[in-house]
Design a protein around this motif. Structure first.
Motif, PDB file in Angstrom:
ATOM      1  N   PHE A 164     -16.701   9.969   4.338  1.00 58.52           N
ATOM      2  CA  PHE A 164     -15.577   9.863   5.281  1.00 58.52           C
ATOM      3  C   PHE A 164     -15.954  10.422   6.651  1.00 58.52           C
ATOM      4  N   ALA A 165     -16.620  11.585   6.691  1.00 57.52           N
ATOM      5  CA  ALA A 165     -16.990  12.186   7.967  1.00 57.52           C
ATOM      6  C   ALA A 165     -17.899  11.269   8.778  1.00 57.52           C
ATOM      7  N   LEU A 166     -18.812  10.597   8.104  1.00 51.36           N
ATOM      8  CA  LEU A 166     -19.712   9.675   8.800  1.00 51.36           C
ATOM      9  C   LEU A 166     -18.969   8.447   9.299  1.00 51.36           C
ATOM     10  N   LEU A 167     -18.142   7.844   8.460  1.00 55.48           N
ATOM     11  CA  LEU A 167     -17.371   6.674   8.866  1.00 55.48           C
ATOM     12  C   LEU A 167     -16.425   7.004  10.020  1.00 55.48           C
ATOM     13  N   ALA A 168     -15.919   8.240  10.031  1.00 51.63           N
ATOM     14  CA  ALA A 168     -14.976   8.652  11.069  1.00 51.63           C
ATOM     15  C   ALA A 168     -15.668   9.116  12.346  1.00 51.63           C
ATOM     16  N   GLY A 169     -16.993   9.221  12.326  1.00 53.05           N
ATOM     17  CA  GLY A 169     -17.714   9.626  13.525  1.00 53.05           C
ATOM     18  C   GLY A 169     -17.562  11.090  13.878  1.00 53.05           C
TER      19      GLY A 169
ATOM     20  N   LYS B 262     -31.257   4.924   4.546  1.00 51.87           N
ATOM     21  CA  LYS B 262     -30.093   4.205   5.062  1.00 51.87           C
ATOM     22  C   LYS B 262     -28.888   5.142   5.033  1.00 51.87           C
ATOM     23  N   PRO B 263     -27.849   4.844   5.810  1.00 53.48           N
ATOM     24  CA  PRO B 263     -26.632   5.659   5.726  1.00 53.48           C
ATOM     25  C   PRO B 263     -25.974   5.503   4.358  1.00 53.48           C
ATOM     26  N   TYR B 264     -25.500   6.605   3.803  1.00 50.33           N
ATOM     27  CA  TYR B 264     -24.790   6.558   2.525  1.00 50.33           C
ATOM     28  C   TYR B 264     -23.296   6.478   2.802  1.00 50.33           C
ATOM     29  N   VAL B 265     -22.835   5.246   2.970  1.00 48.21           N
ATOM     30  CA  VAL B 265     -21.422   4.984   3.216  1.00 48.21           C
ATOM     31  C   VAL B 265     -20.951   3.914   2.238  1.00 48.21           C
ATOM     32  N   SER B 266     -19.646   3.864   2.027  1.00 44.41           N
ATOM     33  CA  SER B 266     -19.109   2.864   1.111  1.00 44.41           C
ATOM     34  C   SER B 266     -17.646   2.611   1.419  1.00 44.41           C
ATOM     35  N   THR B 267     -17.144   1.536   0.873  1.00 45.39           N
ATOM     36  CA  THR B 267     -15.708   1.259   0.865  1.00 45.39           C
ATOM     37  C   THR B 267     -15.094   1.966  -0.336  1.00 45.39           C
ATOM     38  N   ALA B 268     -13.824   1.706  -0.577  1.00 46.70           N
ATOM     39  CA  ALA B 268     -13.149   2.299  -1.734  1.00 46.70           C
ATOM     40  C   ALA B 268     -13.753   1.820  -3.043  1.00 46.70           C
TER      41      ALA B 268
ATOM     42  N   SER C  31      -3.966   1.642  -1.020  1.00 51.17           N
ATOM     43  CA  SER C  31      -4.436   0.589  -1.924  1.00 51.17           C
ATOM     44  C   SER C  31      -5.939   0.406  -1.784  1.00 51.17           C
ATOM     45  N   LYS C  32      -6.652   0.550  -2.877  1.00 46.62           N
ATOM     46  CA  LYS C  32      -8.112   0.445  -2.854  1.00 46.62           C
ATOM     47  C   LYS C  32      -8.598  -0.963  -2.517  1.00 46.62           C
ATOM     48  N   THR C  33      -7.757  -1.973  -2.685  1.00 49.21           N
ATOM     49  CA  THR C  33      -8.176  -3.359  -2.461  1.00 49.21           C
ATOM     50  C   THR C  33      -7.834  -3.888  -1.073  1.00 49.21           C
ATOM     51  N   LYS C  34      -6.962  -3.205  -0.351  1.00 47.89           N
ATOM     52  CA  LYS C  34      -6.511  -3.704   0.955  1.00 47.89           C
ATOM     53  C   LYS C  34      -7.401  -3.192   2.089  1.00 47.89           C
ATOM     54  N   LYS C  35      -7.772  -4.133   2.969  1.00 46.04           N
ATOM     55  CA  LYS C  35      -8.550  -3.771   4.153  1.00 46.04           C
ATOM     56  C   LYS C  35      -7.648  -3.557   5.364  1.00 46.04           C
ATOM     57  N   THR C  36      -6.546  -4.264   5.392  1.00 49.30           N
ATOM     58  CA  THR C  36      -5.627  -4.157   6.524  1.00 49.30           C
ATOM     59  C   THR C  36      -4.187  -4.073   6.018  1.00 49.30           C
ATOM     60  N   GLY C  37      -3.303  -3.695   6.943  1.00 50.17           N
ATOM     61  CA  GLY C  37      -1.895  -3.655   6.594  1.00 50.17           C
ATOM     62  C   GLY C  37      -1.445  -2.315   6.065  1.00 50.17           C
ATOM     63  N   ASP C  38      -0.199  -2.247   5.670  1.00 47.70           N
ATOM     64  CA  ASP C  38       0.405  -1.008   5.192  1.00 47.70           C
ATOM     65  C   ASP C  38      -0.317  -0.479   3.954  1.00 47.70           C
ATOM     66  N   LYS C  39      -0.665   0.773   3.994  1.00 49.10           N
ATOM     67  CA  LYS C  39      -1.329   1.481   2.892  1.00 49.10           C
ATOM     68  C   LYS C  39      -2.708   0.921   2.536  1.00 49.10           C
ATOM     69  N   ALA C  40      -3.359   0.274   3.480  1.00 48.67           N
ATOM     70  CA  ALA C  40      -4.740  -0.165   3.251  1.00 48.67           C
ATOM     71  C   ALA C  40      -5.649   1.058   3.215  1.00 48.67           C
TER      72      ALA C  40
ATOM     73  N   PHE D 183     -11.040   3.844   3.926  1.00 43.43           N
ATOM     74  CA  PHE D 183     -12.468   3.618   3.732  1.00 43.43           C
ATOM     75  C   PHE D 183     -12.844   2.152   3.963  1.00 43.43           C
ATOM     76  N   ASN D 184     -11.941   1.239   3.615  1.00 47.30           N
ATOM     77  CA  ASN D 184     -12.270  -0.184   3.680  1.00 47.30           C
ATOM     78  C   ASN D 184     -12.461  -0.695   5.100  1.00 47.30           C
ATOM     79  N   SER D 185     -11.619  -0.282   6.024  1.00 39.50           N
ATOM     80  CA  SER D 185     -11.785  -0.725   7.407  1.00 39.50           C
ATOM     81  C   SER D 185     -12.781   0.141   8.165  1.00 39.50           C
ATOM     82  N   LEU D 186     -12.783   1.450   7.902  1.00 35.99           N
ATOM     83  CA  LEU D 186     -13.715   2.339   8.587  1.00 35.99           C
ATOM     84  C   LEU D 186     -15.169   1.980   8.267  1.00 35.99           C
ATOM     85  N   TYR D 187     -15.399   1.505   7.069  1.00 31.57           N
ATOM     86  CA  TYR D 187     -16.749   1.099   6.654  1.00 31.57           C
ATOM     87  C   TYR D 187     -17.289  -0.006   7.558  1.00 31.57           C
TER      88      TYR D 187
END
Length: 509
Positions: free
Chosen positions: A378-383, A424-430, A446-455, A458-462
């Protein structure tokens, strides 16, 4: 009779060191609790308790063995609270003519002691720690002329050098690495035996730490302190691990579970890093259990454990000494965001971070995948600024000493070194977090949603991480597939916008 003062630092509690083989009336050992060491970052209260209690018990052992000891407690009036001031004070007070010290494992202390010795007007001498299985420059020499250091190559050389899990010149069972078999989710199909309990009341020490004005993080139950603080307790923990936990360690070493913070992990890292245990005795003990009962101790279980000590631990120390002090300044992605506030209290709606951080605050412990693929991910994805990440990791974990912490965080976790420690960077989605844990099932997001409410953030930050670092990462052969996927992604703009909204409100996640 000319007297010699010998310094023992808080992570040099090695009863097996050659210094202690004989008693000498002219030799006095100096051990000190100092604000210099408690205040350079904000440490977990359990970390301070563990080190101080272990130091005190080591001093008592020295006295019982017939050695002379000067011990400065944190609240003693004569304690100057700084290394140089205390050394000078003791040397002058007791008229010592010689000063000895064991080479520190941290660069800052190595430089400080070197400078102190240059200014002392008595004879000084340094000694090896007699702990590690390779010298400071082993990794630098092994990878001479190469930009990237590959742990696997070094690990194999260490297996051969120390004859661990070998059949002649070949690895036992024909494979060097069983990592592919070390990635199972824990579904409570195997019962986890309860750990040994070391009943010890540290209330008085706890009160002394607070009265001294030392600012800490996390929580502790000082009346029931659970970390091993002497060699006997460390040995008991080692026996428990080998007997009860090792048969399933490798299988679940990457797993994470909300109800089981320790799973099948040994919790020996503090005992190792304070040198109460020697790495080779731990490695050989695990290997011996397998030799005695190979049907119970599969190679994947034992090799996975030994790799962490013989491979990663020695490898990371080697990188530290090969690259310091410049390593502590590396920031490959130029990340500057502050660490989100929830890293200090675990108050976040992201279940994985809530558990990983909450567990860290409660136990001063999280295993390597929680550190790498949850908090670090998370810290890496968040910069987040790697300086802040380093300080958090160095403070919150009972086993954190800079030589092992900074290479794992600034290197492996944050890729701030640009690929020295990891390729390589060790990053991942949900998806990865869900695969390895039970965190996602009850999460607000929601672990499956990339966008929208409660997405899931990790999915978009990745994807946003890779997009903004395209110029630095696109040519990396290990992650080319990411950019192929990005170029075909139909929701790319929406995903990047979702990530940006999260980045602007990190403390609210």
């Amino acid at each position: 009779m000319e007297k010699t003062l010998r310094l023992i630092l808080g992570d040099q509690l090695n009863r097996q060191h050659s210094w202690f083989k004989k008693k000498d009336a002219a030799v006095v050992y100096l051990i000190m609790e100092m604000k210099q060491e408690t205040d350079y970052v904000r440490h977990h209260i359990q970390k301070v308790l563990a080190f101080f209690q272990s130091m005190r018990m080591f001093a008592e052992w020295l006295k019982k063995e017939g050695h002379q000891v000067i011990y400065l407690k944190i609240d003693q009036t004569e304690n100057r609270q700084e290394l140089e001031k205390n050394i000078r004070f003791i040397i002058q007070r007791d008229n010592f003519k010689h000063f000895n010290y064991i080479l520190p494992d941290e660069y800052r202390l190595d430089r400080q002691l070197n400078d102190i010795c240059k200014q002392l007007d008595i004879e000084t001498k340094s000694f090896d720690a007699e702990h590690f299985l390779s010298d400071r420059q082993a990794v630098k020499s092994f990878f001479s002329g190469k930009k990237t250091f590959l742990m696997e190559s070094f690990y194999r050389s260490m297996r051969v050098k120390h004859d661990i899990l070998m059949q002649g010149k070949k690895p036992a069972e024909g494979k060097w690495n069983f990592d592919q078999e070390n990635r199972n989710k824990y579904r409570e199909e195997v019962k986890i035996p309860p750990p040994p309990v070391f009943k010890r009341d540290l209330s008085q020490l706890h009160d002394s730490i607070k009265a001294a004005g030392i600012k800490t993080i996390g929580e502790a139950d000082p009346k029931n302190f659970q970390w091993p603080c002497c060699r006997e307790e460390a040995m008991e923990l080692l026996e428990h691990f080998c007997d009860k936990l090792l048969p399933h360690f490798g299988q679940y070493q990457d797993a994470m579970h909300s109800q089981h913070p320790f799973l099948f992990h040994s919790r020996l890292s503090f005992a190792l890093n304070s040198k109460m245990l020697h790495p080779l005795e731990v490695i050989r003990k695990a290997a011996a259990y397998r030799e005695e009962a190979p049907e119970k101790y599969g190679m994947a279980q034992v090799e996975g454990f030994i790799r962490q000590i013989l491979g990663w631990r020695e490898f990371m120390r080697g990188i530290y000494w090969a690259k310091m002090p410049d390593y502590a300044l590396m920031n490959f992605f130029s990340h500057k965001r502050p660490l989100p506030a929830f890293f200090w209290d675990g108050n976040t709606k992201m279940n994985c971070l809530k558990h990983a951080i909450g567990q860290s605050l409660k136990h001063a412990y999280a295993h390597h995948i929680q550190r790498l693929m949850v908090t670090g991910n998370f810290a890496l994805l968040a910069g987040v600024d790697p300086d802040e990440v380093d300080q958090w990791y160095l403070g919150i974990y009972v086993d954190a000493i800079e030589w092992v912490e900074i290479t794992n965080t600034r290197g492996m976790s944050q890729f701030a070194d640009g690929g020295i420690a990891g390729t390589k960077p060790y990053v991942s989605t949900a998806n990865y977090i869900d695969k390895m844990s039970d965190y996602c099932g009850s999460c607000h997001y929601s672990k499956t949603k990339k966008t929208g409410d409660k997405a899931c953030p990790f999915n978009s930050l990745y994807w946003a991480f890779y997009e903004r670092n395209r110029d630095k990462l696109e040519k990396n052969p290990r992650i080319g597939f990411v950019y192929k996927t990005l170029s075909k992604m139909k929701q790319k703009d929406e995903i990047l916008a979702q990530a940006e909204s999260y980045l602007e409100n990190l403390d609210e996640l």
